[in-house]
Each structure stands twice: as C-alpha cells, then as structure tokens.
Design a protein around this motif. Structure first.
Motif, PDB file in Angstrom:
ATOM      1  N   ALA A  47       0.763  -0.746   0.044  1.00 30.31           N
ATOM      2  CA  ALA A  47      -0.117  -0.364   0.354  1.00 30.31           C
ATOM      3  C   ALA A  47       0.991   1.265  -0.026  1.00 30.31           C
ATOM      4  N   LEU A  51      -2.234   9.510  -1.210  1.00 24.78           N
ATOM      5  CA  LEU A  51      -4.140   9.418  -2.459  1.00 24.78           C
ATOM      6  C   LEU A  51      -3.514  10.034  -3.092  1.00 24.78           C
ATOM      7  N   THR A 184      -2.923  -3.147   0.629  1.00 22.57           N
ATOM      8  CA  THR A 184      -3.871  -2.890   1.505  1.00 22.57           C
ATOM      9  C   THR A 184      -3.717  -2.301   2.604  1.00 22.57           C
ATOM     10  N   ARG A 221      -6.176   0.810   2.299  1.00 22.32           N
ATOM     11  CA  ARG A 221      -6.458   1.761   1.157  1.00 22.32           C
ATOM     12  C   ARG A 221      -7.477   1.017   0.540  1.00 22.32           C
ATOM     13  N   ARG A 227      -9.124   5.712   1.612  1.00 22.52           N
ATOM     14  CA  ARG A 227      -8.570   4.964   3.140  1.00 22.52           C
ATOM     15  C   ARG A 227      -8.984   5.478   4.043  1.00 22.52           C
TER      16      ARG A 227
END
Length: 380
Positions: A47, A51, A184, A221, A227
């Motif tokens: 991850a 973002l 993630t 995420r 997230r």
C-alpha cells in the motif's frame, strides 16, 4: 474540568459531521484480473502512503502565526503546601489574581518532516519542529500587583508578566513510521518528544520536563482515492496528558475536485482542488502541549500551563515555483485549556476528561481570530 461536557459534545458532533462525507463508488479492479507478467517471478506489492489528489506533503515549512487582541483572566497561583486540601481552587469561581489584554500573540513556526528511509515496504520520516509564541500584554496590566511569594520564600512574577517578558516555546522531535503489510493494509506509528516552556534558547529547562506522545493507527487503503484507519493516541493536544481514539478518513472524488483529510482528533479538513497547483482546506486543527513555567517550579516539582486550543480555519495553498508552495490561513482560536498543574517530581499524571484532580490555576482566554502565512518545500 471546566467546560467538560461542552467540549465532549462539540467533539462528537464534529466527528459525526466529518465522517459522513459521501464516498463515490469504488473502482472496479476486477478488470485487471487477466493481466499477466511475462516473468513468473512473484512481486510483493504494498500500500502506498499517499492518495491521489491530497494536499502536498510538506518536507520543510516556515510560517508566521498571529492572533488578534483578546482579554484574559489568570487566577491566583496555588501550591499544595499553601492549602489544607490540595490546591483548593474554586474552578467555577476562581480568585482572579490578574486580568488584562494581550495585544498580540504569535511568532515563528518551523516544521520539518524529512524522509530518512523511503521504500515501498517501509517509510521513516523524522523532523525537528519549533514554535515560538510571543505575547505583547497591554500596558494597562498592573504587573506589580500580581507579584506574590512562593512557598520557598522567593518572590515571583505574575503569569502575565512572565508571558510578556519570556513568551512560550516548544521544540519537538517527531518520527513517523509507515509499515505496509500488503496492497491494502498498513500500520502507522508516530512518536514525539516535546520540550515546552518559558525557557530561552541558550538556557533549556530540565530534561525531566520533556513530555512524550505516541500514536498507532491500523488502516486500509481501499484504492487510490480512499483509505481509512483506527487507532489510539497518547497525546498532549488538549494540554494535559490524555489517551484518545484516533480515526483516519482520507478520500478524494474521482474527478479529484473534492476530498477529506481527517486524522481525528488532531485535524479534520474538507478539501477542494481548484487545479493541480492550488487547493482550499476548511476544517480545524487541535493544538496543545504542557508548558513548564520555570519560576513557579520549586522543590523539584514542575509547574505547567496545560495549553490546548481548537483552531477552526480556512487555508489556501498554491504553488509558487517548482516545489515551493505558499499557504495562507485564517481562523478562530478557541481556548480549550490554559489551566495549570504542579507535577510532583516532574512526573505527569492522567486526568482525562473525567478526572477530579484539582488545578493549580484556573485561567480564561477570550477567543480571537488568527492568521498564519507560510512557505513550504513540498514533496515531488
């Protein structure tokens, strides 16, 4: 604690309003299931720590903070030795020792967050931060009348005179560790050491007055646009030592115009991106620390102002050139706490929201507007 229930209601309402921003449909990642690499060697994916669409990460930030004038009231300074039962300060109707007006409060702020290790599997950022808060107290304040005698026989200045002549400073060392476990899931740890007080830069206060903060967050995420995370924090942002839950909620719309940047209770923003080079944030910051007052710290104890404030604000950020961005803030400084404690042997204690330990001072500040302008060196 004064205003406890009002503060709790404010916190829950604010949290409820911020985490209900609508999230758009997630991207359909199943369309990539049939994609294959020519090489059969498995690749471990992690991850990413950022973002799409979020405000740029600041490596170095220099700003100047200024509050508009406001009135204050400081109670008498009490010590356990001077009363039969604890401090014996009436929190609802304290005996005011001095009152006056702060014509100016503010000063230079320097923040750094330098990447030490930056790998896909591990990120370590470290920074030294400095905040200088100067006070200009109105000449109408009668400092001489606020002087008093300490239990050890020494004469002490009133708090208003100390602030006017010395100001308050904070130096901290912060380390942030980002551990992605897979594509993630991730864990973030942050540790912080703070020295806060009316010390001079050429004469630091005792090392046993350093206060420690820490936070740990587990997050997911979901995709490049969203997230979330939950965790716990040991913090001084409300002035005194507290343990609080942490909620992360970062989201960007698919057109990259709207978003949220939330790490509650430290900060929470609604974001609007005008374009890739300018954006607007609306939300709040929670600032605070425990400030050692050297003159009142006697017999091996530490007398500390529990300074905490909520700052609702609007902030505009824009690119100037290259990696240099400018930021302009305007907002409202709401006094959460400016009371004081005497710490036995400089050892802190936990009061939280519901503790009934007495304060050494009960202080009240009016809530003024504030402004902040800064230059930032940001990540590529």
């Amino acid at each position: 604690m004064k205003h406890t229930y009002l503060k709790l209601i404010f916190s829950f309402l604010l949290l409820g309003s911020l985490v209900t921003f609508a999230q758009e449909d997630e991207e359909d990642w199943d369309m990539y299931d049939d994609f294959e690499l020519e090489d059969d060697t498995p690749i471990k994916r992690y991850a990413a720590p950022t973002l799409s669409g979020m405000s740029p990460q600041r490596f170095i930030s220099v700003s100047f903070d200024a509050q508009m004038p406001y009135d204050y009231e400081f109670s008498e300074v009490r010590f356990p030795e001077s009363s039969v039962e604890g401090f014996d300060v009436d929190e609802t109707n304290p005996n005011v020792n001095e009152s006056g007006r702060a014509d100016f409060t503010g000063g230079l702020r320097i923040n750094t967050k330098i990447p030490i290790i930056s790998k896909s599997s591990f990120v370590w950022q470290s920074g030294i931060n400095f905040m200088d808060t100067r006070y200009s107290i109105s000449p109408d304040a009668e400092f001489g009348e606020s002087r008093f005698t300490l239990p050890n026989g020494n004469e002490a200045r009133g708090l208003g005179q100390i602030l006017n002549e010395d100001g308050l400073r904070n130096i901290n060392w912060t380390n942030t560790l980002f551990f992605p476990m897979n594509e993630t899931e991730f864990i973030v740890f942050q540790g912080q050491m703070d020295m806060s007080g009316n010390f001079a830069l050429d004469s630091f206060q005792p090392l046993n007055t350093i206060r420690y903060s820490a936070a740990a967050v587990y997050g997911r995420r979901v995709n490049d646009y969203f997230r979330w995370g939950i965790g716990v924090s040991r913090t001084y942002r409300v002035g005194n030592l507290n343990y609080v839950p942490v909620i992360m909620y970062d989201w960007t719309s698919k057109n990259k115009k709207w978003g949220t940047e939330i790490l509650f209770p430290a900060r929470a923003y609604l974001r609007y991106n005008f374009n890739k080079n300018s954006l607007l944030l609306a939300g709040f910051d929670l600032e605070g620390q425990s400030y050692h007052i050297d003159e009142y710290s006697i017999n091996g104890n530490s007398y500390e102002i529990r300074r905490g404030e909520v700052r609702p604000k609007i902030e505009f950020q824009t690119k100037l050139t290259g990696y240099i961005w400018a930021s302009i803030q305007a907002g409202y400084r709401w006094d959460w706490s400016y009371d004081a404690d005497e710490l036995d042997g400089s050892r802190d204690f936990f009061r939280g929201f519901f503790g009934n330990q007495d304060f050494g001072m009960i202080n009240t500040l009016e809530n003024p507007l504030y402004f902040n302008v800064g230059l930032n060196f940001v990540s590529p």
